[in-house]
Design an enzyme around this catalytic site. Structure first.
Site, PDB file in Angstrom:
ATOM      1  N   ASP A 245       0.904  -1.392   0.040  1.00  0.00           N
ATOM      2  CA  ASP A 245      -0.136  -0.019  -0.151  1.00  0.00           C
ATOM      3  C   ASP A 245       0.750   1.222   0.015  1.00  0.00           C
ATOM      4  O   ASP A 245       1.920   1.414   0.617  1.00  0.00           O
ATOM      5  CB  ASP A 245      -0.950  -0.184   1.295  1.00  0.00           C
ATOM      6  N   HIS A 333     -10.659  -3.213  -7.708  1.00  0.00           N
ATOM      7  CA  HIS A 333     -10.199  -1.884  -7.331  1.00  0.00           C
ATOM      8  C   HIS A 333      -9.049  -1.552  -8.227  1.00  0.00           C
ATOM      9  O   HIS A 333      -9.351  -0.289  -8.460  1.00  0.00           O
ATOM     10  CB  HIS A 333      -9.425  -1.784  -5.904  1.00  0.00           C
TER      11      HIS A 333
END
Lengths: 421, 219
Positions: A245, A333
């Protein structure tokens, strides 16, 4: 409710925004005048542990040097740009929003900025603030950076409402939002980052107590993240869902800092969006690995697209399986967050938070982005994710705030000098 | 690195709600003490090692400097005056009393004798110390002979210790504003500019109930 922001954050980490973006290619050392953090990409701390991901230049801008806490040049307080934006990301942070007293005037802003400038400069150089009753806690800077932002009310107080940038205020409402007042808004922002949580705590205390007669703390969000040097190598940044991330960032500084396109008092400044994204760890617990990867469109092990390749390779959105179905889900996503234009890139600097108990989790992501214009860069991606993103099943934005990040300062100035000029 | 928070203080003065008070501080000092440097200190120097130069100028020549002195560039090191203050600050207050803290440095080659001083927003400035009284309690009292600092030496002013006491304040001292005091020495009057800061510690320094008898605040 669903989360777009997390989406965007993950997009970063998962490299959704990498392809075609400014992240690919050019080296991204921390060369900003305001970030003498000496970030050198000696490796790729962002890559998942044990994976063969190729070091990418984009990782360097956030992950910084592949060295441990305390390594590298100290962030510089006096420079064109404030520290804490471009360059190495320290593993501990606190974001503090404050509200000016109801009757505050422009000179109160000036007083606050004088106080903060003195205290921040001293703290960042290992000297205790003037009235510090615990000066020993200031002795080690631990890579401390403090970044100051202002909200719309401050700009209106000082320069009039007409001078407020159109992006400085609440973001458009997204249908996934369940915003809580206690995590939203604010007149002023302190972003305090360091390699030591004690240093962060001390700095936050001094900087808030020191102005307690001028402003009241509205909210505090404390976060943690990697990269972290364990002594056995670096651990890369992953969110609490286990996803790589926040590692993909633009190499183009003009996307992050305000130059000619903004008001003169923001030249070399930026804007910061802080979204608190609650993550449903219990719900995520019940999702099998295949479904997790399908939701994102990337492999958990190394962040590479499920269509193959490496983390920073462009996902093959057109790929189909033998049945003719898309390999990357229509609502994955990575597909929804994929930048549609070069302008849809921004700097991600997320931190995780975990305030709850195992059977009553209160955890998630403090999604922090820097960009020259949140409406032009952040909003389109957020809007797309709010509309449709599988990750929204497990994520909910519960806080949102936007601040103008002041420019850095010269030798004879205090923070906000250009704003207050 | 220089800490130049007071820069721009002149602008503050212009916009502050109590500009009259502050402005008078500056103007009068400028006129009275020769103060290229006072203004320079407020305008461009570094509060953490504040008003260094002011002193030098004042001491070197007691002549008055013409207006416009405030535009004088920050003095260079070779013009450092006999007395400077580093890490200087004054306690913010709405009350009648406050104090100035920091480290006074004697930059000269002579013993520096601090005999008194003044501040435009206070009726008096006194040198105070903490001593043990007959009952064994620490009490604050005026140091009648003032402070003496050996050549090259420094004197620490701190809450609960030596300090410059401000008495009879005529205006609140507001957190984050600059404050200039003038210290009288055997080498001349030296203006010192510090930042006003709120401070809750060491309250005993300011406890009004603390033995008025031991505090010779005659003024």
């Amino acid at each position: 409710m669903l989360t777009a922001a997390l989406g965007a954050a993950t997009a970063a980490g998962l490299g959704a925004c990498v392809s075609g973006g400014p992240t690919s290619g050019s080296p991204t050392h921390a060369v900003g005048a305001g970030s003498a953090t000496g970030a050198q990409s000696a490796g790729d701390p962002a890559a998942g542990p044990g994976t063969g991901t190729t070091p990418g230049p984009a990782a360097a801008s956030t992950a910084g040097p592949a060295s441990g806490p305390g390594a590298g040049a100290a962030p510089a307080f006096r420079a064109d740009r404030q520290p804490g934006i471009w360059g190495r990301v320290q593993p501990f942070a606190a974001f503090v929003a404050l509200d000016l007293a109801p009757a505050a005037r422009a000179f109160d802003v000036r007083r606050m900025m004088r106080i903060w400038s003195s205290d921040i400069e001293r703290l960042m150089s290992g000297r205790a603030p003037l009235t510090d009753p615990e000066p020993e806690l200031a002795r080690h800077t631990a890579g401390l950076s403090v970044t100051v932002g202002v909200g719309a009310r401050v700009v209106a107080l000082v320069r009039g409402a007409a001078a407020t940038p159109r992006w400085l205020g609440e973001l458009p409402a997204y249908r996934i939002d369940q915003l809580e007042e206690r995590w939203s808004g604010g007149d002023l922002l302190l972003q305090v980052c360091a390699d030591s949580p004690t240093t962060v705590s001390h700095a936050v205390r001094r900087l808030t107590v020191g102005v307690s007669d001028l402003a009241r703390v509205r909210w505090v969000q404390r976060g943690f993240r990697e990269p972290l040097d364990t002594g056995e190598g670096l651990i890369g940044m992953r969110n609490l869902f286990g996803q790589v991330d926040g590692t993909v960032n633009p190499s183009d500084e003009s996307l992050v800092f305000i130059d000619g396109q903004g008001p003169s008092w923001l030249r070399h400044g930026s804007s910061v969006v802080i979204r608190r994204i609650r993550m449903d760890l219990q719900g995520w617990e019940r999702v099998d690995r295949l479904a997790r990867e399908n939701a994102v469109g990337r492999r958990l092990a190394d962040g590479a697209p499920v269509t193959g390749g490496r983390e920073r390779d462009t996902p093959d959105f057109a790929a189909t399986d033998p049945l003719g179905l898309p390999v990357i889900d229509d609502s994955a996503h990575v597909r929804r967050a994929h930048a549609h234009s070069a302008a849809e890139h921004f700097l991600r600097r997320p931190y995780s938070y975990d305030e709850g108990a195992p059977d009553d989790p209160d955890a998630g992501l403090i999604f922090v982005t820097y960009q020259a214009d949140p409406l032009a860069q952040f909003h389109p991606v957020q809007a797309r994710l709010a509309e449709r993103d599988l990750l929204n099943l497990w994520t909910t934005p519960i806080g949102s705030a936007v601040f103008a990040v002041l420019p850095g300062i010269g030798a004879d100035e205090f923070l906000g000098a250009a704003l207050l000029a | 690195m220089p800490d130049t928070l007071l820069s721009g203080s002149r602008r503050t003065l212009a916009t502050s709600p109590s500009p009259r008070t502050r402005r008078s501080v500056l103007t009068r000092q400028a006129a009275a003490v020769a103060l290229v440097a006072t203004l320079a200190a407020c305008g461009t120097t570094q509060p953490d090692s504040t008003s260094a130069a002011s002193g030098s100028t004042a001491a070197a020549s007691a002549t008055t400097t013409p207006g416009g002195a405030s535009d004088t560039p920050a003095p260079s090191a070779d013009r450092v005056g006999p007395l400077t203050i580093t890490d200087g600050w004054a306690k913010a207050t709405d009350e009648m009393m406050s104090a100035v803290f920091g480290t006074l440095v004697n930059n000269s080659d002579q013993a520096l004798h601090l005999t008194g001083g003044s501040c435009d927003v206070a009726s008096a400035l006194e040198m105070h110390e903490f001593v043990k009284n007959d009952a064994g309690a620490m009490v604050m009292q005026r140091k009648p002979d003032g402070f003496t600092i050996a050549p090259g030496a420094s004197l620490t002013l701190e809450p609960g210790g030596n300090h410059l006491m401000l008495l009879g304040l005529r205006a609140p001292l507001r957190n984050g504003d600059p404050l200039t005091v003038t210290v009288e020495t055997n080498l001349g009057a030296v203006p010192l500019t510090v930042m006003i800061r709120s401070f809750d510690g060491a309250n005993e320094s300011y406890d009004p109930s603390m033995g008025e008898s031991s505090m010779s605040h005659s003024s």
